[in-house]
Design an enzyme around this catalytic site. Structure first.
Site, PDB file in Angstrom:
ATOM      1  N   GLU A 190       0.844  -1.197   0.000  1.00 57.35           N
ATOM      2  CA  GLU A 190       0.000   0.000   0.000  1.00 57.35           C
ATOM      3  C   GLU A 190       0.877   1.244   0.000  1.00 57.35           C
ATOM      4  OE1 GLU A 190      -2.452   1.566  -0.854  1.00 57.35           O
ATOM      5  OE2 GLU A 190      -4.109   1.066   0.488  1.00 57.35           O
ATOM      6  N   ASP A 191       0.345   2.347  -0.483  1.00 59.00           N
ATOM      7  CA  ASP A 191       1.109   3.607  -0.465  1.00 59.00           C
ATOM      8  C   ASP A 191       1.065   4.244   0.923  1.00 59.00           C
ATOM      9  OD1 ASP A 191      -1.599   4.220  -0.724  1.00 59.00           O
ATOM     10  OD2 ASP A 191      -1.364   5.459  -2.505  1.00 59.00           O
TER      11      ASP A 191
ATOM     12  N   ASP B 251      -4.127   5.230   6.202  1.00 62.41           N
ATOM     13  CA  ASP B 251      -4.709   6.466   6.737  1.00 62.41           C
ATOM     14  C   ASP B 251      -5.757   6.072   7.787  1.00 62.41           C
ATOM     15  OD1 ASP B 251      -5.644   9.054   7.079  1.00 62.41           O
ATOM     16  OD2 ASP B 251      -6.486   9.258   5.085  1.00 62.41           O
TER      17      ASP B 251
ATOM     18  N   PHE C 146      -1.732  15.799   4.039  1.00 66.87           N
ATOM     19  CA  PHE C 146      -1.986  15.192   2.740  1.00 66.87           C
ATOM     20  C   PHE C 146      -0.745  15.294   1.875  1.00 66.87           C
ATOM     21  CE2 PHE C 146      -3.726  14.403  -1.408  1.00 66.87           C
ATOM     22  CZ  PHE C 146      -4.625  13.388  -1.145  1.00 66.87           C
TER      23      PHE C 146
ATOM     24  N   ARG D 122       1.496  11.835  -9.239  1.00 65.49           N
ATOM     25  CA  ARG D 122       1.995  10.490  -8.922  1.00 65.49           C
ATOM     26  C   ARG D 122       3.450  10.334  -9.335  1.00 65.49           C
ATOM     27  NH1 ARG D 122      -2.317   7.238  -7.498  1.00 65.49           N
ATOM     28  NH2 ARG D 122      -4.279   7.608  -8.572  1.00 65.49           N
TER      29      ARG D 122
HETATM   30  P1  IMP Z   1      -7.576   4.470   4.271  1.00 63.63           P
HETATM   31  O1  IMP Z   1      -8.611   3.459   3.918  1.00 63.63           O
HETATM   32  O2  IMP Z   1      -8.177   5.704   4.865  1.00 63.63           O
HETATM   33  O3  IMP Z   1      -6.459   3.929   5.113  1.00 63.63           O
HETATM   34  O4  IMP Z   1      -7.077   5.025   2.897  1.00 63.63           O
HETATM   35  C1  IMP Z   1      -5.902   4.760   2.312  1.00 63.63           C
HETATM   36  C2  IMP Z   1      -5.952   5.321   0.907  1.00 63.63           C
HETATM   37  O5  IMP Z   1      -6.321   6.711   0.907  1.00 63.63           O
HETATM   38  C3  IMP Z   1      -4.587   5.270   0.291  1.00 63.63           C
HETATM   39  O6  IMP Z   1      -4.386   4.079  -0.413  1.00 63.63           O
HETATM   40  C4  IMP Z   1      -4.573   6.483  -0.615  1.00 63.63           C
HETATM   41  O7  IMP Z   1      -5.081   6.140  -1.876  1.00 63.63           O
HETATM   42  C5  IMP Z   1      -5.502   7.461   0.032  1.00 63.63           C
HETATM   43  N1  IMP Z   1      -4.763   8.484   0.798  1.00 63.63           N
HETATM   44  C6  IMP Z   1      -4.742   8.638   2.152  1.00 63.63           C
HETATM   45  N2  IMP Z   1      -3.950   9.653   2.518  1.00 63.63           N
HETATM   46  C7  IMP Z   1      -3.438  10.159   1.370  1.00 63.63           C
HETATM   47  C8  IMP Z   1      -2.514  11.240   1.099  1.00 63.63           C
HETATM   48  O8  IMP Z   1      -1.986  11.937   1.975  1.00 63.63           O
HETATM   49  N3  IMP Z   1      -2.228  11.447  -0.213  1.00 63.63           N
HETATM   50  C9  IMP Z   1      -2.765  10.711  -1.226  1.00 63.63           C
HETATM   51  N4  IMP Z   1      -3.616   9.689  -1.018  1.00 63.63           N
HETATM   52  C10 IMP Z   1      -3.954   9.420   0.282  1.00 63.63           C
HETATM   53 MG    MG Z   2      -4.312   3.957  -2.543  1.00 71.44          MG
END
Ligand code: IMP
Ligand code: MG
Length: 172
Positions: A97-98, A101, A150, A163
């Site tokens: 995963e990137d 969050d 962010f 990206r």
């Molecule tokens: P989660 O389900 O809230 O943990 O979401 C994770 C996903 O939200 C990541 O795979 C990203 O695609 C997106 N995301 C969360 N924070 C960021 C950020 O700071 N920049 C860009 N994408 C983000």
């Molecule tokens: Mg993502």
């Protein structure tokens, strides 16, 4: 309009951390193989750089989830591209995963993979915004813990932009 982006993590810093994670994976799975299950699109850059530095046999697969619109979480996670049970069964899966969050995406993805009976499942994420969790979730291989901001670059986007930046930055 051009945004000003402040560098948070440089390409060199990111790549040397990825080298450390690869060495850790090599040690943890010595004598075995791993399938890097990359979550499209944000984790592609991290997955490729990680794969290139792992020396045990590596297989690559891809899934796609969606949870974000713009810079605010929608709170909903859906699967756009799934993986078959045969591709998971009996394998050492590392979900790539990137950023973690809220934790919503990975808790859904991990449960979905576990239901397909892999030999093991771990999670590698380039970034971890630990203080933003809504659902409890811990990654196994974390590149960098970051605060509630962010970020873009190294695969991460805002509305599909940035990206391709070779570093992680914050839009000022
Ligand atoms: P989660 O389900 O809230 O943990 O979401 C994770 C996903 O939200 C990541 O795979 C990203 O695609 C997106 N995301 C969360 N924070 C960021 C950020 O700071 N920049 C860009 N994408 C983000
Ligand atoms: Mg993502």
């Amino acid at each position: 309009m051009t945004d000003t982006i402040d560098v948070l993590l440089s390409e060199d810093v990111i790549n040397s951390r990825i080298r450390e994670l690869a060495a850790q994976i090599d040690a943890d799975y010595a004598g075995e193989s791993v399938t890097l299950l990359c979550t499209l699109k944000g984790a592609v850059f991290f997955a490729c750089e990680l794969a290139k530095r792992i020396t045990i046999p590596v297989f690559m697969d891809f899934i796609q989830t969606a949870s974000y619109e713009g810079t605010k979480s929608t709170g909903k996670v859906s699967m756009k591209l799934d993986i078959s049970a045969e591709e998971v069964f009996g394998k050492n899966i590392i979900i790539i995963e990137d950023v973690i969050d809220t934790g919503r995406t990975l808790s859904l993805v991990k449960d979905m993979i576990l239901a397909k009976n892999p030999a093991s499942v771990k999670v590698a994420s380039l970034l971890d915004k630990h203080e933003c969790r809504v659902v409890p979730f811990e990654g196994d291989y974390i590149g960098f813990p970051i605060g509630d901001e962010f970020v873009v670059g190294y695969g991460l986007d805002v509305d599909q932009k940035y990206r391709n930046l070779p570093y992680i930055g914050v839009i000022r």
